[in-house]
Structure formats: C-alpha cells, structure tokens
Enzyme design. Structure first.
Site, PDB file in Angstrom:
ATOM      1  N   CYS A 168       3.973   9.423   0.292  1.00  0.00           N
ATOM      2  CA  CYS A 168       2.594   9.861   0.047  1.00  0.00           C
ATOM      3  C   CYS A 168       2.544  10.775  -1.168  1.00  0.00           C
ATOM      4  O   CYS A 168       3.267  11.772  -1.219  1.00  0.00           O
ATOM      5  CB  CYS A 168       2.051  10.598   1.272  1.00  0.00           C
ATOM      6  SG  CYS A 168       0.401  11.291   1.029  1.00  0.00           S
TER       7      CYS A 168
ATOM      8  N   ARG B 201       0.847  -1.192   0.000  1.00  0.00           N
ATOM      9  CA  ARG B 201       0.000   0.000   0.000  1.00  0.00           C
ATOM     10  C   ARG B 201       0.882   1.242   0.000  1.00  0.00           C
ATOM     11  O   ARG B 201       1.154   1.828  -1.042  1.00  0.00           O
ATOM     12  CB  ARG B 201      -0.956  -0.004   1.198  1.00  0.00           C
ATOM     13  CG  ARG B 201      -2.182   0.911   1.007  1.00  0.00           C
ATOM     14  CD  ARG B 201      -1.952   2.383   1.266  1.00  0.00           C
ATOM     15  NE  ARG B 201      -1.543   2.670   2.641  1.00  0.00           N
ATOM     16  CZ  ARG B 201      -1.307   3.894   3.091  1.00  0.00           C
ATOM     17  NH1 ARG B 201      -1.390   4.950   2.275  1.00  0.00           N
ATOM     18  NH2 ARG B 201      -0.921   4.097   4.341  1.00  0.00           N
TER      19      ARG B 201
END
Length: 323
Positions: free
Chosen positions: A251, A26
C-alpha cells in the site's frame, strides 16, 4: 505414520474449498514505478481466468495522480467481456467511484476503507465514520446495476500510524447496520504484522457475529506469516483469500507494508481441484515474466521451489517440461 481422523479430513476439505482471488493487477501493481501496458493486463486477466483462478481484482478508482499504475483501470474494464468481468473486482472508496465504475461496466465493487482513522485519512482523505456513513449510497448504486459489493476493512490488525487496532472495532463496523448491504466482508492485514492466532480469532468473531456473509482474508507477507495467516483464516471460516503473483504489492499509504501473500504459495498450500502441476508451471512462468518486466523481486517460495532439480516431484517436473 498415517494421518487419520475426521478433523484432518474436514480441514483438508476446507482448504481445498477456499477460493483464491488474485489481486496482482490492483494491490500488486499499485506500488510499482514502471507502468504495465494495457495489453499485458488483458493477457494476465485472461491467462489467470483460463487457468482456473476463480476471481481477480483488476484495478482501482483511486486518483491516478496518487496511484498512477491504476490510471487505465476503466480502459481495462472496457477491454474485457461481460463474462470475464463477472469474475473481476474493482476497488472503490466512495459512492462516486461506484457510479463511474458501473458506467464502464463494472459489476463487482470492493468498497474499501480503513478501520483506523489515521490510515483512512492518509489513504482516502476522511475519517472512518465518513466512509461508513457513505456506504448505504454505495450499496444502492451497486444494486441499481445488479452488482455485488464487498465491505473491505483495511488495517484490521495494525495501523502504521496508530499501532494496534482494537478487534472489537473491526467487528463493530462489520456489524454496523450501514454496512449490512455488503455480501462479503474483507478482513485485511494491510501491514502483514498479524500472526495466525490473531487472524483466527478475528475471522471467527466476524463469522459468529455476521454469519450470513462470505468472509475474505487479505494478507501481506511482511513478517513471513502470509501463508500461515491465510490458512488460519480459512480454518476460522474465510472462504476466499487474496494473493498476488510472486508476492507483488503493498500500500502506498502504509509505511512498512511489503508485498501481498504470493498466489503461487497460497495455491500450493491449499491445492484447489483445478490446480495441476502444469497450471502452476504456467502461472510461475507468467509471474516471472511480469516481475522481470517490472524490475521487481519474486518473493514466492513456490516459484523458487519449482525451479529446484527434483524431477521425480510432479510440481518441479512440470515446469522442466514447459521449458
């Protein structure tokens, strides 16, 4: 010199008792430009679980047009067995995400939003208060399928738009009655700008104010503090810590963030009972193949260390035998 004393012994036990959650599939993949085939994702899940990694984060319900590497998350969920899924987490940000993921078989939901309003708007499209207000419905939906849900607090230390984050705001959200349905609190150093003193103080404050929860620390290694911050978090009361293979990740909505703390480095520092030199060698090999395929650098110091010519050292000898 001999090291003795109950403090050293208890600290060693705490480190060995900390659980690693590998987040390669992820947080590790979400910034990569090259897609990873579904069969490779399944291979990584099964290899890590077979090695003994206790828990994994395997995907996200983020919009696939915004985070393309997560587009096949539900296909990955459907390819895994219920037993495998019982050790796997999926990132969600809305009750609708929980509903869709649950229908595919997910039972472990990481409900994530940012402490900073500016980052939450960039990442999720709403103010932090809106995410907090929606959490009771997310909890209800998770419980309706006998699932577990975590409260994940991104930008717990700094925000790429607003700068320093007030630790009191982090504690207040963790203790807000609308978030108390979460069994765990994930404290995320999204930018990797925190230092060990900050991490220890914030984890301890959440531990003292919300003692019934498991505390998870999610660190990044932007300033080289990833392992140090992870150990500080464990010392303060975190019992699960996140890492990714080779330090992969970051991110897409946090300018300045670099890779996650390396899973290999965390494991070499904490030495859980299941970690053997052979298991580490297998993990390093898996990591190196993955990063080579993706065209990404390997940021793990442990992966570099096992390749050194120091064969009397068990951790280097194991990978020499494997090759």
């Amino acid at each position: 010199m001999l090291i003795s004393g109950s403090g050293s012994a208890s600290r060693s036990a705490a480190l060995r008792g900390a659980t690693l959650r590998d987040v390669t599939l992820r947080d590790g993949l979400q910034l990569t430009g090259k897609p990873l085939p579904l069969e490779r994702k399944v291979e990584i899940v099964r290899t890590l679980l077979e090695l003994g990694v206790p828990e994994l984060e395997i995907g996200s319900m983020a919009r696939p047009d915004l985070v393309p590497p997560m587009a096949d998350t539900l296909a990955l969920v459907e390819a895994l067995t219920p037993d495998e899924l019982s050790r796997c987490w999926v990132w969600v940000a809305t009750p609708r995400h929980v509903e869709k993921a649950a229908a595919a078989g997910v039972r472990n939901f990481q409900y994530c939003f940012s402490v900073s309003d500016a980052h939450n708007r960039a990442n999720i499209g709403r103010d932090t208060e809106a995410s907090v207000a929606a959490m009771p419905e997310a909890v209800r939906l998770a419980r309706s399928v006998d699932g577990r849900i975590q409260l994940c607090l991104a930008t717990s230390f700094t925000c790429p738009f607003d700068g320093d984050v007030d630790p009191g705001r982090v504690v207040a959200i963790a203790c807000d009655p609308r978030t108390d349905g979460a069994a765990d609190v994930v404290v995320a150093d999204t930018l990797g700008q925190a230092h060990p003193g900050q991490v220890h103080a914030l984890i301890a404050a959440i531990r003292d104010n919300s003692p019934q929860r498991r505390i998870v620390f999610h660190g990044h290694d932007t300033w080289g503090m990833g392992v140090a911050n992870t150990l500080a978090a464990i010392d303060a009361g975190a019992s699960m810590v996140d890492g990714s293979l080779g330090g992969l990740g970051g991110c897409p909505f946090a300018p300045g963030a670099s890779g996650n703390t390396s899973s290999e480095d965390i494991l070499f520092a904490t030495r859980p009972d299941w970690l053997t030199p052979a298991a580490l060698a297998t993990m390093v090999d898996l990591s190196e193949r993955l990063l080579a395929d993706l065209g990404e650098p390997n940021r793990s110091r442990t992966a570099q260390g096992v390749r050194t010519e120091s064969t009397p050292f068990a951790w280097t000898a194991a990978i020499a035998r494997a090759n």
